[in-house]
Design a protein around this motif. Structure first.
Motif, mmCIF file in Angstrom:
data_model
loop_
_atom_site.group_PDB
_atom_site.id
_atom_site.type_symbol
_atom_site.label_atom_id
_atom_site.label_comp_id
_atom_site.label_asym_id
_atom_site.label_seq_id
_atom_site.Cartn_x
_atom_site.Cartn_y
_atom_site.Cartn_z
ATOM 1 N N MET A 130 16.702 14.374 -0.060
ATOM 2 C CA MET A 130 16.828 12.945 -0.338
ATOM 3 C C MET A 130 18.296 12.529 -0.329
ATOM 4 N N ASP A 131 18.495 11.269 0.005
ATOM 5 C CA ASP A 131 19.830 10.677 -0.003
ATOM 6 C C ASP A 131 20.084 10.201 -1.437
ATOM 7 N N VAL A 132 20.777 11.031 -2.207
ATOM 8 C CA VAL A 132 20.953 10.792 -3.638
ATOM 9 C C VAL A 132 21.720 9.495 -3.899
ATOM 10 N N HIS B 69 21.474 3.928 -5.918
ATOM 11 C CA HIS B 69 21.589 2.490 -5.649
ATOM 12 C C HIS B 69 20.315 1.771 -6.063
ATOM 13 N N TRP B 70 19.171 2.295 -5.641
ATOM 14 C CA TRP B 70 17.901 1.630 -5.957
ATOM 15 C C TRP B 70 17.577 1.704 -7.437
ATOM 16 N N LEU B 71 17.931 2.820 -8.082
ATOM 17 C CA LEU B 71 17.723 2.904 -9.533
ATOM 18 C C LEU B 71 18.596 1.867 -10.237
ATOM 19 N N GLY B 72 19.796 1.659 -9.725
ATOM 20 C CA GLY B 72 20.679 0.638 -10.278
ATOM 21 C C GLY B 72 20.149 -0.769 -10.066
ATOM 22 N N GLN B 73 19.369 -0.970 -9.009
ATOM 23 C CA GLN B 73 18.767 -2.272 -8.729
ATOM 24 C C GLN B 73 17.496 -2.502 -9.554
ATOM 25 N N GLY B 74 17.081 -1.483 -10.317
ATOM 26 C CA GLY B 74 15.913 -1.646 -11.183
ATOM 27 C C GLY B 74 14.642 -1.005 -10.662
ATOM 28 N N ALA B 75 14.720 -0.230 -9.590
ATOM 29 C CA ALA B 75 13.528 0.446 -9.059
ATOM 30 C C ALA B 75 13.074 1.528 -10.035
ATOM 31 N N PRO C 74 0.817 -1.219 0.000
ATOM 32 C CA PRO C 74 0.000 0.000 0.000
ATOM 33 C C PRO C 74 0.848 1.266 0.000
ATOM 34 N N ARG C 75 0.255 2.363 -0.421
ATOM 35 C CA ARG C 75 0.971 3.639 -0.529
ATOM 36 C C ARG C 75 1.658 4.017 0.779
ATOM 37 N N ASP C 76 0.938 3.946 1.892
ATOM 38 C CA ASP C 76 1.501 4.335 3.182
ATOM 39 C C ASP C 76 1.938 3.121 3.993
ATOM 40 N N GLY C 77 1.985 1.977 3.349
ATOM 41 C CA GLY C 77 2.280 0.739 4.061
ATOM 42 C C GLY C 77 3.753 0.433 4.152
ATOM 43 N N ARG C 78 4.054 -0.846 4.117
ATOM 44 C CA ARG C 78 5.413 -1.323 4.325
ATOM 45 C C ARG C 78 6.348 -0.849 3.212
ATOM 46 N N PHE C 79 7.528 -0.415 3.606
ATOM 47 C CA PHE C 79 8.546 -0.022 2.638
ATOM 48 C C PHE C 79 9.871 -0.614 3.061
ATOM 49 N N ILE C 80 10.827 -0.604 2.143
ATOM 50 C CA ILE C 80 12.122 -1.215 2.412
ATOM 51 C C ILE C 80 13.095 -0.204 3.003
ATOM 52 N N GLU C 81 13.122 1.001 2.432
ATOM 53 C CA GLU C 81 14.062 2.009 2.927
ATOM 54 C C GLU C 81 13.497 3.399 2.703
ATOM 55 N N LYS C 82 13.698 4.282 3.684
ATOM 56 C CA LYS C 82 13.314 5.674 3.547
ATOM 57 C C LYS C 82 14.478 6.421 2.918
ATOM 58 N N LEU C 83 14.213 7.092 1.796
ATOM 59 C CA LEU C 83 15.264 7.747 1.029
ATOM 60 C C LEU C 83 15.282 9.255 1.199
ATOM 61 N N GLY C 84 14.216 9.836 1.730
ATOM 62 C CA GLY C 84 14.176 11.281 1.903
ATOM 63 C C GLY C 84 12.799 11.749 2.296
ATOM 64 N N THR C 85 12.608 13.070 2.242
ATOM 65 C CA THR C 85 11.325 13.673 2.599
ATOM 66 C C THR C 85 10.948 14.745 1.583
ATOM 67 N N TYR C 86 9.654 15.040 1.548
ATOM 68 C CA TYR C 86 9.106 16.092 0.686
ATOM 69 C C TYR C 86 8.024 16.805 1.475
ATOM 70 N N ASN C 87 8.183 18.131 1.647
ATOM 71 C CA ASN C 87 7.215 18.924 2.384
ATOM 72 C C ASN C 87 6.626 19.976 1.443
ATOM 73 N N PRO C 88 5.445 19.709 0.852
ATOM 74 C CA PRO C 88 4.870 20.643 -0.120
ATOM 75 C C PRO C 88 4.366 21.941 0.492
ATOM 76 N N MET C 89 4.321 22.036 1.819
ATOM 77 C CA MET C 89 3.837 23.250 2.467
ATOM 78 C C MET C 89 4.900 24.359 2.469
ATOM 79 N N LEU C 90 6.143 23.999 2.234
ATOM 80 C CA LEU C 90 7.218 24.990 2.206
ATOM 81 C C LEU C 90 7.277 25.675 0.842
ATOM 82 N N PRO C 91 7.851 26.887 0.767
ATOM 83 C CA PRO C 91 7.958 27.569 -0.535
ATOM 84 C C PRO C 91 8.830 26.777 -1.505
ATOM 85 N N LYS C 92 8.583 26.970 -2.795
ATOM 86 C CA LYS C 92 9.278 26.182 -3.817
ATOM 87 C C LYS C 92 10.780 26.409 -3.833
#
Length: 132
Positions: free
Chosen positions: A54-56, A61-67, A28-46
């Motif tokens: 995010m941890d680039v 690494h995950w893009l290299g694994q095929g994510a 599920p969208r808010d369910g189980r995940f493997i690793e937290k890679l960063g955060t996004y706060n849309p309430m802050l100015p652009k």
């Protein structure tokens, strides 16, 4: 297992806050995940640096694994310079809606009528001057 890099929503009602996570696409969208890679706060100015964090290296690494990143995460990665820019085509984006088109036509008609009324007395004055 197909992997996604996506947003998991947190925060309270009307105050969204998202975690950028690597997760199995079947979870599920808010369910189980493997690793937290960063955060996004849309309430802050652009232009705020705190808006997207995010941890680039882990994302690479995950893009290299095929994510596969979702559309929104892909845009964030494009802005960070990690993914090449993707051409998007939305030809109807700039066209106004029906109501706006009707207002524009009405405004154009009024402007034409006003210009015609302004030119008509000048022509009559010029004709009267020519007769004398």
């Amino acid at each position: 297992m197909s992997m996604k890099i996506r947003l998991a929503r947190g925060g309270s009602k009307k105050r969204p806050f998202y975690a950028i996570v690597a997760a199995d696409s079947r979870m599920p969208r808010d369910g189980r995940f493997i690793e937290k890679l960063g955060t996004y706060n849309p309430m802050l100015p652009k232009d705020s640096e705190e808006r997207v964090r995010m941890d680039v290296e882990r994302v690479k690494h995950w893009l290299g694994q095929g994510a596969q990143p979702t559309d929104r995460v892909a845009r964030m990665l494009e802005a960070a310079g990690e993914l090449p820019k993707k051409d998007r085509s939305n030809p109807k984006k700039g066209t106004p809606g029906k109501a706006a088109q009707a207002r524009a036509e009405e405004k154009a008609a009024k402007a034409a009528a006003a210009e015609e009324a302004a030119n008509a007395p000048a022509e009559e004055v010029a004709e009267a001057a020519a007769e004398e």
